[in-house]
Design a protein around this motif. Structure first.
Motif, short mmCIF file in Angstrom:
data_model
loop_
_atom_site.label_atom_id
_atom_site.label_comp_id
_atom_site.label_asym_id
_atom_site.label_seq_id
_atom_site.Cartn_x
_atom_site.Cartn_y
_atom_site.Cartn_z
N GLU A 1 0.82 -1.20 0.00
CA GLU A 1 0.00 0.00 0.00
C GLU A 1 0.86 1.26 0.00
OE1 GLU A 1 -3.47 1.09 2.68
OE2 GLU A 1 -3.71 -1.04 2.24
N ASP A 2 1.52 1.55 1.09
CA ASP A 2 2.48 2.65 1.17
C ASP A 2 3.85 2.04 1.41
OD1 ASP A 2 0.64 4.74 0.92
OD2 ASP A 2 0.26 4.81 3.07
N VAL A 3 4.88 2.62 0.78
CA VAL A 3 6.23 2.08 0.92
C VAL A 3 7.18 3.22 1.27
CG1 VAL A 3 8.14 0.96 -0.28
CG2 VAL A 3 5.80 0.23 -0.73
N THR A 4 8.01 2.98 2.30
CA THR A 4 9.08 3.89 2.67
C THR A 4 10.36 3.07 2.70
OG1 THR A 4 7.60 5.24 4.03
CG2 THR A 4 9.96 5.47 4.43
N ALA A 5 11.37 3.52 1.95
CA ALA A 5 12.63 2.79 1.90
C ALA A 5 13.79 3.77 1.87
CB ALA A 5 12.69 1.89 0.66
N ALA A 6 14.86 3.42 2.58
CA ALA A 6 16.06 4.25 2.62
C ALA A 6 17.28 3.35 2.54
CB ALA A 6 16.09 5.08 3.90
N GLY A 7 18.31 3.85 1.90
CA GLY A 7 19.55 3.10 1.79
C GLY A 7 20.50 3.82 0.84
N PHE A 8 21.69 3.27 0.68
CA PHE A 8 22.65 3.88 -0.23
C PHE A 8 22.12 3.80 -1.67
CE2 PHE A 8 26.37 3.96 -2.99
CZ PHE A 8 27.00 5.10 -2.53
N SER A 9 21.66 2.62 -2.05
CA SER A 9 21.09 2.40 -3.38
C SER A 9 19.75 1.70 -3.20
CB SER A 9 22.04 1.52 -4.20
OG SER A 9 21.51 1.28 -5.47
N VAL A 10 18.68 2.34 -3.70
CA VAL A 10 17.33 1.80 -3.52
C VAL A 10 16.66 1.71 -4.89
CG1 VAL A 10 15.12 2.07 -2.34
CG2 VAL A 10 17.20 2.90 -1.25
N ARG A 11 15.99 0.58 -5.15
CA ARG A 11 15.36 0.39 -6.45
C ARG A 11 14.02 -0.32 -6.29
NH1 ARG A 11 18.08 -1.91 -11.88
NH2 ARG A 11 16.29 -1.53 -13.20
N SER A 12 13.03 0.13 -7.06
CA SER A 12 11.78 -0.61 -7.18
C SER A 12 11.77 -1.21 -8.58
CB SER A 12 10.57 0.30 -6.97
OG SER A 12 10.38 1.18 -8.05
N THR A 13 11.43 -2.48 -8.66
CA THR A 13 11.43 -3.15 -9.96
C THR A 13 10.12 -2.90 -10.70
OG1 THR A 13 10.58 -5.18 -8.99
CG2 THR A 13 12.98 -4.97 -9.11
N ALA A 14 10.11 -3.18 -11.99
CA ALA A 14 8.94 -2.91 -12.83
C ALA A 14 7.70 -3.66 -12.38
CB ALA A 14 9.26 -3.24 -14.28
N ASP A 15 7.86 -4.81 -11.76
CA ASP A 15 6.70 -5.58 -11.31
C ASP A 15 6.31 -5.28 -9.86
OD1 ASP A 15 8.95 -6.80 -10.26
OD2 ASP A 15 8.23 -8.83 -10.58
N ALA A 16 6.98 -4.33 -9.22
CA ALA A 16 6.66 -3.93 -7.84
C ALA A 16 5.71 -2.74 -7.86
CB ALA A 16 7.93 -3.59 -7.08
N ILE A 17 4.41 -3.01 -7.87
CA ILE A 17 3.39 -1.96 -7.94
C ILE A 17 3.11 -1.44 -6.54
CG2 ILE A 17 1.01 -1.45 -8.57
CD1 ILE A 17 1.25 -3.80 -10.59
N VAL A 18 3.19 -0.12 -6.38
CA VAL A 18 2.87 0.52 -5.10
C VAL A 18 1.45 1.06 -5.22
CG1 VAL A 18 3.48 2.34 -3.47
CG2 VAL A 18 5.28 1.10 -4.66
N SER A 19 0.53 0.51 -4.43
CA SER A 19 -0.86 0.93 -4.54
C SER A 19 -1.16 2.21 -3.76
CB SER A 19 -1.81 -0.20 -4.09
OG SER A 19 -1.52 -0.57 -2.77
N GLY A 20 -0.23 2.65 -2.95
CA GLY A 20 -0.37 3.90 -2.20
C GLY A 20 0.73 4.87 -2.56
N ASN A 21 1.37 5.44 -1.54
CA ASN A 21 2.43 6.43 -1.74
C ASN A 21 3.82 5.79 -1.58
OD1 ASN A 21 0.53 8.50 -2.03
ND2 ASN A 21 0.36 8.67 0.20
N LEU A 22 4.79 6.33 -2.30
CA LEU A 22 6.17 5.84 -2.23
C LEU A 22 7.06 6.95 -1.71
CD1 LEU A 22 8.33 3.65 -3.01
CD2 LEU A 22 8.55 4.89 -5.16
N ARG A 23 7.90 6.61 -0.71
CA ARG A 23 8.89 7.53 -0.17
C ARG A 23 10.24 6.84 -0.25
NH1 ARG A 23 4.20 7.77 2.51
NH2 ARG A 23 4.75 6.02 3.81
N PHE A 24 11.16 7.40 -1.05
CA PHE A 24 12.50 6.84 -1.25
C PHE A 24 13.54 7.86 -0.81
CE2 PHE A 24 12.66 3.39 -4.83
CZ PHE A 24 12.07 2.49 -3.98
N PHE A 25 14.55 7.40 -0.09
CA PHE A 25 15.65 8.25 0.37
C PHE A 25 16.95 7.49 0.16
CE2 PHE A 25 11.91 8.78 3.01
CZ PHE A 25 11.66 10.14 2.91
N GLY A 26 17.95 8.13 -0.45
CA GLY A 26 19.23 7.46 -0.62
C GLY A 26 20.13 8.16 -1.61
#
Length: 74
Positions: free
Chosen positions: A3-28
């Protein structure tokens, strides 16, 4: 991914088949967004590559920003 995804790291990636149905927060250092986002995206990093459709708003802060052929922001 979920639904909602928050991810942090040096290198962060969402793949083409990783559908986020809510909000995405990426830090890195290096962020790659390949998976569709049905909500809004917030991305803060050294480099951000958007190659996915975003149905909501986008707030992106990066030293370098690139867009792939599948990138769109509604």
């Amino acid at each position: 991914m979920g639904e909602d995804v928050t991810a942090a790291g040096f290198s962060v990636r969402s793949t083409a088949d990783a559908i986020v149905s809510g909000n995405l927060r990426f830090f890195g250092r290096s962020l790659i967004i390949d998976g569709p986002i049905n909500g809004a995206v917030s991305a803060f990093g050294g480099s951000v590559h958007l190659n996915a459709p975003v149905s909501g708003d986008a707030w992106i802060a990066a030293k370098q920003m690139t867009f792939g052929p599948n990138a769109s922001i509604a």
